[in-house]
Design a protein around this motif. Structure first.
Motif, PDB file in Angstrom:
ATOM      1  N   LYS A   1       0.662  15.799  13.294  1.00 28.64           N
ATOM      2  CA  LYS A   1       1.059  14.291  13.652  1.00 28.64           C
ATOM      3  C   LYS A   1      -0.009  13.445  13.422  1.00 28.64           C
ATOM      4  O   LYS A   1       0.135  12.269  12.830  1.00 28.64           O
ATOM      5  N   ALA A   2      -1.389  14.052  13.809  1.00 26.58           N
ATOM      6  CA  ALA A   2      -2.552  13.127  13.554  1.00 26.58           C
ATOM      7  C   ALA A   2      -2.774  12.916  12.003  1.00 26.58           C
ATOM      8  O   ALA A   2      -2.987  11.954  11.529  1.00 26.58           O
ATOM      9  N   TRP A   3      -2.397  14.096  10.956  1.00 28.14           N
ATOM     10  CA  TRP A   3      -2.695  13.436   9.651  1.00 28.14           C
ATOM     11  C   TRP A   3      -1.518  12.664   9.188  1.00 28.14           C
ATOM     12  O   TRP A   3      -1.689  11.730   8.270  1.00 28.14           O
ATOM     13  N   ASP A   4      -0.226  12.597   9.653  1.00 25.45           N
ATOM     14  CA  ASP A   4       0.820  11.529   9.551  1.00 25.45           C
ATOM     15  C   ASP A   4       0.202  10.150  10.004  1.00 25.45           C
ATOM     16  O   ASP A   4       0.310   9.129   9.199  1.00 25.45           O
ATOM     17  N   ILE A   5      -0.212   9.997  11.132  1.00 22.36           N
ATOM     18  CA  ILE A   5      -0.869   8.705  11.646  1.00 22.36           C
ATOM     19  C   ILE A   5      -1.991   8.267  10.713  1.00 22.36           C
ATOM     20  O   ILE A   5      -2.131   7.095  10.335  1.00 22.36           O
ATOM     21  N   ALA A   6      -2.856   9.135  10.072  1.00 24.70           N
ATOM     22  CA  ALA A   6      -3.972   8.908   9.285  1.00 24.70           C
ATOM     23  C   ALA A   6      -3.712   8.258   8.039  1.00 24.70           C
ATOM     24  O   ALA A   6      -4.132   7.390   7.525  1.00 24.70           O
ATOM     25  N   THR A   7      -2.435   8.613   7.303  1.00 24.34           N
ATOM     26  CA  THR A   7      -1.985   8.370   6.152  1.00 24.34           C
ATOM     27  C   THR A   7      -1.035   7.273   6.201  1.00 24.34           C
ATOM     28  O   THR A   7      -0.557   6.763   5.046  1.00 24.34           O
ATOM     29  N   SER A   8      -0.610   7.040   7.344  1.00 21.19           N
ATOM     30  CA  SER A   8       0.406   5.957   7.399  1.00 21.19           C
ATOM     31  C   SER A   8       0.064   4.716   7.082  1.00 21.19           C
ATOM     32  O   SER A   8       0.932   3.940   6.343  1.00 21.19           O
ATOM     33  N   PRO A   9      -1.066   4.215   6.986  1.00 21.98           N
ATOM     34  CA  PRO A   9      -1.477   2.723   6.415  1.00 21.98           C
ATOM     35  C   PRO A   9      -1.127   2.800   4.957  1.00 21.98           C
ATOM     36  O   PRO A   9      -0.511   1.495   4.867  1.00 21.98           O
ATOM     37  N   VAL A  10      -1.145   3.617   4.265  1.00 17.83           N
ATOM     38  CA  VAL A  10      -0.947   3.577   2.596  1.00 17.83           C
ATOM     39  C   VAL A  10       0.461   3.589   2.626  1.00 17.83           C
ATOM     40  O   VAL A  10       0.857   2.838   1.722  1.00 17.83           O
ATOM     41  N   LYS A  11       1.047   4.483   3.195  1.00 22.51           N
ATOM     42  CA  LYS A  11       2.727   4.563   2.946  1.00 22.51           C
ATOM     43  C   LYS A  11       3.298   3.066   3.453  1.00 22.51           C
ATOM     44  O   LYS A  11       4.280   2.813   3.050  1.00 22.51           O
ATOM     45  N   GLN A  12       2.668   2.353   4.537  1.00 17.07           N
ATOM     46  CA  GLN A  12       3.424   0.827   5.038  1.00 17.07           C
ATOM     47  C   GLN A  12       2.999   0.170   4.073  1.00 17.07           C
ATOM     48  O   GLN A  12       3.691  -0.970   4.048  1.00 17.07           O
ATOM     49  N   PHE A  13       2.011   0.189   3.598  1.00 14.47           N
ATOM     50  CA  PHE A  13       1.532  -0.912   2.753  1.00 14.47           C
ATOM     51  C   PHE A  13       1.914  -1.066   1.375  1.00 14.47           C
ATOM     52  O   PHE A  13       2.027  -2.044   0.600  1.00 14.47           O
ATOM     53  N   MET A  14       2.760   0.083   0.695  1.00 14.16           N
ATOM     54  CA  MET A  14       3.184   0.146  -0.605  1.00 14.16           C
ATOM     55  C   MET A  14       4.321  -1.009  -0.703  1.00 14.16           C
ATOM     56  O   MET A  14       4.228  -1.811  -1.790  1.00 14.16           O
ATOM     57  N   MET A  15       5.196  -1.305   0.194  1.00 13.82           N
ATOM     58  CA  MET A  15       6.300  -2.541   0.062  1.00 13.82           C
ATOM     59  C   MET A  15       5.369  -3.951   0.107  1.00 13.82           C
ATOM     60  O   MET A  15       5.767  -4.702  -0.712  1.00 13.82           O
ATOM     61  N   THR A  16       4.529  -3.916   1.092  1.00 14.78           N
ATOM     62  CA  THR A  16       3.677  -5.101   1.078  1.00 14.78           C
ATOM     63  C   THR A  16       2.824  -5.549   0.064  1.00 14.78           C
ATOM     64  O   THR A  16       3.019  -6.574  -0.474  1.00 14.78           O
ATOM     65  N   GLY A  17       2.473  -4.362  -0.489  1.00 15.74           N
ATOM     66  CA  GLY A  17       1.385  -4.484  -1.713  1.00 15.74           C
ATOM     67  C   GLY A  17       2.378  -5.061  -3.133  1.00 15.74           C
ATOM     68  O   GLY A  17       2.116  -5.771  -3.632  1.00 15.74           O
ATOM     69  N   PHE A  18       3.392  -4.650  -3.002  1.00 20.99           N
ATOM     70  CA  PHE A  18       4.624  -4.990  -4.188  1.00 20.99           C
ATOM     71  C   PHE A  18       4.947  -6.445  -3.956  1.00 20.99           C
ATOM     72  O   PHE A  18       4.826  -7.063  -5.004  1.00 20.99           O
ATOM     73  N   MET A  19       5.003  -6.712  -2.686  1.00 15.34           N
ATOM     74  CA  MET A  19       5.499  -8.301  -2.604  1.00 15.34           C
ATOM     75  C   MET A  19       4.308  -9.159  -2.809  1.00 15.34           C
ATOM     76  O   MET A  19       4.564 -10.166  -3.319  1.00 15.34           O
ATOM     77  N   LEU A  20       3.102  -8.697  -2.283  1.00 15.23           N
ATOM     78  CA  LEU A  20       1.908  -9.528  -2.788  1.00 15.23           C
ATOM     79  C   LEU A  20       1.718  -9.472  -4.134  1.00 15.23           C
ATOM     80  O   LEU A  20       1.334 -10.675  -4.603  1.00 15.23           O
ATOM     81  N   TYR A  21       1.936  -8.599  -4.999  1.00 14.98           N
ATOM     82  CA  TYR A  21       1.886  -8.636  -6.374  1.00 14.98           C
ATOM     83  C   TYR A  21       2.777  -9.368  -7.006  1.00 14.98           C
ATOM     84  O   TYR A  21       2.935 -10.258  -8.085  1.00 14.98           O
ATOM     85  N   MET A  22       4.170  -9.362  -6.552  1.00 14.52           N
ATOM     86  CA  MET A  22       5.198 -10.326  -7.309  1.00 14.52           C
ATOM     87  C   MET A  22       5.107 -11.927  -6.751  1.00 14.52           C
ATOM     88  O   MET A  22       5.530 -12.541  -7.387  1.00 14.52           O
ATOM     89  N   MET A  23       4.322 -12.140  -5.653  1.00 10.90           N
ATOM     90  CA  MET A  23       4.118 -13.447  -5.170  1.00 10.90           C
ATOM     91  C   MET A  23       3.091 -14.091  -6.179  1.00 10.90           C
ATOM     92  O   MET A  23       2.934 -15.056  -6.233  1.00 10.90           O
ATOM     93  N   GLY A  24       2.306 -13.324  -7.089  1.00  5.98           N
ATOM     94  CA  GLY A  24       1.323 -14.081  -7.830  1.00  5.98           C
ATOM     95  C   GLY A  24      -0.055 -14.361  -7.235  1.00  5.98           C
ATOM     96  O   GLY A  24      -0.093 -14.338  -6.124  1.00  5.98           O
ATOM     97  N   SER A  25      -0.771 -15.089  -7.979  1.00  5.76           N
ATOM     98  CA  SER A  25      -2.107 -15.733  -7.483  1.00  5.76           C
ATOM     99  C   SER A  25      -2.084 -17.035  -7.286  1.00  5.76           C
ATOM    100  O   SER A  25      -3.107 -17.604  -7.386  1.00  5.76           O
ATOM    101  N   GLY A  26      -0.850 -17.566  -7.310  1.00  6.75           N
ATOM    102  CA  GLY A  26      -0.934 -19.052  -6.995  1.00  6.75           C
ATOM    103  C   GLY A  26      -1.188 -19.392  -5.664  1.00  6.75           C
ATOM    104  O   GLY A  26      -1.063 -18.660  -4.755  1.00  6.75           O
ATOM    105  N   VAL A  27      -1.742 -20.620  -5.495  1.00  9.04           N
ATOM    106  CA  VAL A  27      -2.134 -20.972  -4.160  1.00  9.04           C
ATOM    107  C   VAL A  27      -1.022 -22.050  -3.792  1.00  9.04           C
ATOM    108  O   VAL A  27      -1.131 -23.494  -4.098  1.00  9.04           O
ATOM    109  N   HIS A  28      -0.314 -21.414  -2.964  1.00  7.65           N
ATOM    110  CA  HIS A  28       0.942 -22.302  -2.177  1.00  7.65           C
ATOM    111  C   HIS A  28       1.060 -21.698  -0.753  1.00  7.65           C
ATOM    112  O   HIS A  28       0.559 -20.566  -0.481  1.00  7.65           O
ATOM    113  N   ILE A  29       1.737 -22.575  -0.069  1.00 11.43           N
ATOM    114  CA  ILE A  29       1.719 -22.141   1.481  1.00 11.43           C
ATOM    115  C   ILE A  29       2.135 -20.812   1.862  1.00 11.43           C
ATOM    116  O   ILE A  29       1.859 -20.269   2.769  1.00 11.43           O
ATOM    117  N   MET A  30       3.424 -20.270   1.177  1.00 12.88           N
ATOM    118  CA  MET A  30       3.967 -19.089   1.485  1.00 12.88           C
ATOM    119  C   MET A  30       2.849 -17.925   1.194  1.00 12.88           C
ATOM    120  O   MET A  30       2.962 -16.847   1.783  1.00 12.88           O
TER     121      MET A  30
END
Length: 151
Positions: free
Chosen positions: A31-60
């Motif tokens: 369970k401790a190893w699951d907790i230790a590696t969970s940040p990367v698992k949780q960030f995959m979708m967020t990272g994809f969303m950040l990539y798809m938003m591009g590098s433009g400077v807009h409020i969203m």
């Protein structure tokens, strides 16, 4: 007399307690190893969303990026709180040391990814021109005026 191969009742109970303790320890390590590696698992979708938003400077884009910056900072400051429910009473705080290191590395990697996103958006002061407001204006040693005096 007891039959051949049969353990006395006390030994059976002791062996069962040892086996249960070992199973509980293995389960808490898993369970401790699951907790230790969970940040990367949780960030995959967020990272994809950040990539798809591009590098433009807009409020969203700015709001979403700063919103994703808060959890890694909070997690880096409270590592022990993530593992406190797995620790057995009376056990050492170094019991989950490798898992805590991996947890820190994963959250730090997420933090660096978000900082890179902020840098590509141009929101971090990384060049010398970002600091020109703090450079004092030099006073001229001489002043020359010329030409005709119109008056």
């Amino acid at each position: 007399l007891s039959p051949v191969g049969q353990l006395p009742c006390g030994e059976v109970a002791e062996k069962a307690k040892q086996t249960d303790a070992l199973k509980k320890q293995n389960l808490s390590q898993k369970k401790a190893w699951d907790i230790a590696t969970s940040p990367v698992k949780q960030f995959m979708m967020t990272g994809f969303m950040l990539y798809m938003m591009g590098s433009g400077v807009h409020i969203m884009n700015i709001m979403f990026t700063f919103y994703q910056l808060i959890p890694p900072i909070r997690a880096l400051l409270s590592v022990n709180a993530a593992f406190v429910r797995l620790q057995q009473p009376g056990s050492s705080s170094l019991e989950f040391f490798p898992q805590k290191i991996v947890y820190l590395i994963c959250h730090f990697a997420v933090f660096l990814f978000i900082m890179n996103k902020l840098m590509t958006m141009g929101l971090l002061p990384t060049s010398s021109s970002d600091w020109l407001g703090m450079v004092p204006i030099k006073q001229a040693a001489e002043f020359s005026g010329g030409g005709l005096h119109v008056g």
